[in-house]
Each structure stands twice: as structure tokens, then as C-alpha cells.
Design an enzyme around this catalytic site. Structure first.
Site, PDB file in Angstrom:
ATOM      1  N   ASP A   1      -3.035  21.302  -2.567  1.00 33.93           N
ATOM      2  CA  ASP A   1      -2.280  20.760  -3.715  1.00 33.93           C
ATOM      3  C   ASP A   1      -0.754  20.820  -3.580  1.00 33.93           C
ATOM      4  OD1 ASP A   1      -4.892  20.600  -4.560  1.00 33.93           O
ATOM      5  OD2 ASP A   1      -4.645  21.801  -6.378  1.00 33.93           O
TER       6      ASP A   1
ATOM      7  N   CYS B   1      -5.644  27.425  -7.489  1.00 31.68           N
ATOM      8  CA  CYS B   1      -6.392  26.632  -6.499  1.00 31.68           C
ATOM      9  C   CYS B   1      -6.483  27.299  -5.128  1.00 31.68           C
ATOM     10  CB  CYS B   1      -5.818  25.228  -6.429  1.00 31.68           C
ATOM     11  SG  CYS B   1      -6.145  24.331  -7.962  1.00 31.68           S
TER      12      CYS B   1
ATOM     13  N   LYS C   1      -9.971  16.429  -5.705  1.00 29.37           N
ATOM     14  CA  LYS C   1     -10.839  17.259  -6.541  1.00 29.37           C
ATOM     15  C   LYS C   1     -10.354  17.243  -7.980  1.00 29.37           C
ATOM     16  CE  LYS C   1      -8.048  21.268  -5.480  1.00 29.37           C
ATOM     17  NZ  LYS C   1      -7.451  21.383  -6.820  1.00 29.37           N
TER      18      LYS C   1
HETATM   19  C1  VGL Z   1      -3.864  24.036 -10.246  1.00 31.07           C
HETATM   20  C2  VGL Z   1      -3.755  24.500 -12.480  1.00 31.07           C
HETATM   21  C3  VGL Z   1      -4.327  23.291 -12.770  1.00 31.07           C
HETATM   22  C4  VGL Z   1      -3.561  24.484  -8.849  1.00 31.07           C
HETATM   23  C5  VGL Z   1      -4.451  22.822 -10.519  1.00 31.07           C
HETATM   24  O1  VGL Z   1      -3.416  23.617  -7.944  1.00 31.07           O
HETATM   25  O2  VGL Z   1      -3.450  25.716  -8.623  1.00 31.07           O
HETATM   26  N1  VGL Z   1      -3.530  24.872 -11.227  1.00 31.07           N
HETATM   27  N2  VGL Z   1      -4.675  22.457 -11.776  1.00 31.07           N
END
Ligand code: VGL
Ligand code: ZN
Length: 241
Positions: A44, A187, A142
Site C-alpha cells: 500500500d 496492512c 485488496k
Molecule cells: C490501511 C487503514 C485502512 C493500511 C488500509 O494500508 O494499513 N489502513 N486501509
């Protein structure tokens, strides 16, 4: 790498108790050398999670040069993207009377509610422009099911729906994963914990990650990862040519 850390990693790792040519990692000058059976997972590293994005992680952009540097040591790279629908169940705006960072009860259990972020196809959801992992073989998206979140790159938050990543890595003979990116306590941690549970030798590269740290979530994540056998290393522990 300090001797104590090296000894601890050696003890933790069954890979070093057998001799063979296909070990996922080896040692060179006291550093870990990822082999053909190791994969870097870049979690991410998207505009939404760096300053200026919709769910900014403090200093989130600082992971980019660190990841770019260690990525050169990896033949196998998987990149993930948080990839939500508009009105996704993890957004506070989808729940009347709820504010970001509060919790709601969804069908699969408690869910932290976030600002709207990483909506499919938006610039906010794009990978950071300076991320350089041209050899990446898979971009795994995802969190695309409207009613189910997915912090982990392996399994959605209902703890039933697989993303298919474990099957992909196993079919390619990957046995060790090095997890980096954003956010350490969400994540990254969920991905590392699932990787370990699914049988991968699992490393988290601490300085290649940054955290959200909501109500002690960072300390809890490290404690949980240590208890489950996830190895905490620094980017300087990896041999980079
Ligand atoms: C994430 C909160 C919501 C992350 C993703 O990538 O850690 N955190 N969505
Ligand atoms: Zn998300």
C-alpha cells in the site's frame, strides 16, 4: 548486523538447519541475502497513505527510498494496493453518526472506520510516483468487496475470503517474504501475521514501514508479530549489491 540479532534470527529460522542450494535466504558478510525463493511485499505505498493523501500516515513517503534501495536485492516482488469501492463499509461516511477512527460492528466483527480513501481508479489510490520496483510481478488489489475490508494481502477481514496470494507464492516456490510499506500496524502487520500463519518465513523491515498508531496499535502489532514468529529487521540487515 549485531551478533545477538544474528544469533536470534539463526535460532528462529529452520532454513538454516538444513544444507541445500534452494534456501530462501542466505548470509553474506553478516547480512541476509534474499534468494530466488524469497519475495519482497510492498504494501500500500499509495498516494492515499502519504502526506497529502486521504488517510496520511506520518512520514509515509519516507518508506519510498528505503524500499527502492532494498528492492534491488529481490528477484521477486509483489506490490499491493488498497482498492476500495465508493461507499465502502470501512469508510466512516458509510455509517450514519460515525466519525473516522471510531469503530463499528460489521457482520464479521469490529471494524475501525476510516476517512474515505483509496477509491478504485482515483489518483489517491495510485502507487506513489517515486516507487521504483520495475521487476514487480504482481500488483495485488485488496479491499474491493463492498462489505468486507482487507488489511491483509492474503485474507480479507471476514477471515474466510482468500485473495489468492498464498497460492500464487506457493506455486512459484516462494518460501520467505519480506514485508514493507504502509501502515506498520494495519496492512503490514496483518499481511505479515497471515504470511507466518500460512507457513512463510516472514520478515518485517521496520525502517521500510511507517505506522498509523491508533490507541497503541503499533506496540500491540509488534508484540503480536513477535509472539507469532515474525522477524523484525532493518533495511541495513539486507545485503544490497
Ligand atoms: C490501511 C487503514 C485502512 C493500511 C488500509 O494500508 O494499513 N489502513 N486501509
Ligand atoms: Zn483501506
Amino acid at each position: 548486523m549485531p551478533t545477538a540479532l544474528r544469533r536470534r534470527l539463526l535460532l528462529q529460522s529452520a532454513a538454516f538447519t538444513v544444507a541445500g542450494v534452494c534456501l530462501p535466504t542466505a548470509w553474506a558478510a553478516g547480512k541476509i541475502k534474499p534468494g530466488e525463493r524469497a519475495a519482497l511485499i510492498v504494501v500500500d505505498v499509495q498516494n492515499c497513505f502519504v502526506p497529502g493523501g486521504t488517510l496520511p500516515v506520518a512520514q509515509g513517503d519516507e518508506v519510498v527510498p528505503v524500499i527502492n534501495r532494498i528492492a534491488t536485492a529481490f528477484e521477486n516482488v509483489v506490490v499491493t494496493q488498497d482498492w476500495h469501492t465508493q461507499g465502502h463499509a470501512s469508510f466512516a461516511s458509510s455509517h450514519a453518526g460515525k466519525k473516522p477512527f471510531e469503530t463499528a460492528k460489521l457482520s464479521y466483527g469490529p471494524q475501525v472506520l476510516w476517512p474515505d480513501h483509496c477509491v478504485q481508479g482515483t489518483d489517491d489510490a495510485a502507487l506513489h510516483k517515486d516507487l521504483k520496483v520495475p521487476q514487480a510481478q504482481v500488483i495485488l488489489r485488496k479491499g474491493f468487496h463492498q462489505h468486507v475490508d482487507s488489511y491483509s494481502a492474503f485474507e480479507e477481514a471476514d477471515r474466510k475470503t482468500s485473495t489468492g496470494l498464498a497460492g500464487y507464492l506457493k506455486q512459484r516456490g516462494i518460501r520467505a517474504v519480506f514485508v514493507t510499506g504502509l501502515a506498520t500496524d494495519f496492512c503490514v502487520a496483518w499481511t505479515a501475521l497471515d504470511a507466518r500463519r500460512l507457513g512463510f518465513e516472514t520478515y518485517v523491515v521496520e525502517d521500510a514501514c511507517r505506522a498509523i498508531d491508533l490507541n497503541g496499535s503499533l506496540a500491540a502489532a509488534w508484540k503480536n508479530m513477535a509472539a507469532k514468529g515474525v522477524k523484525r529487521i532493518q533495511s541495513s540487515d539486507i545485503e544490497v549489491a
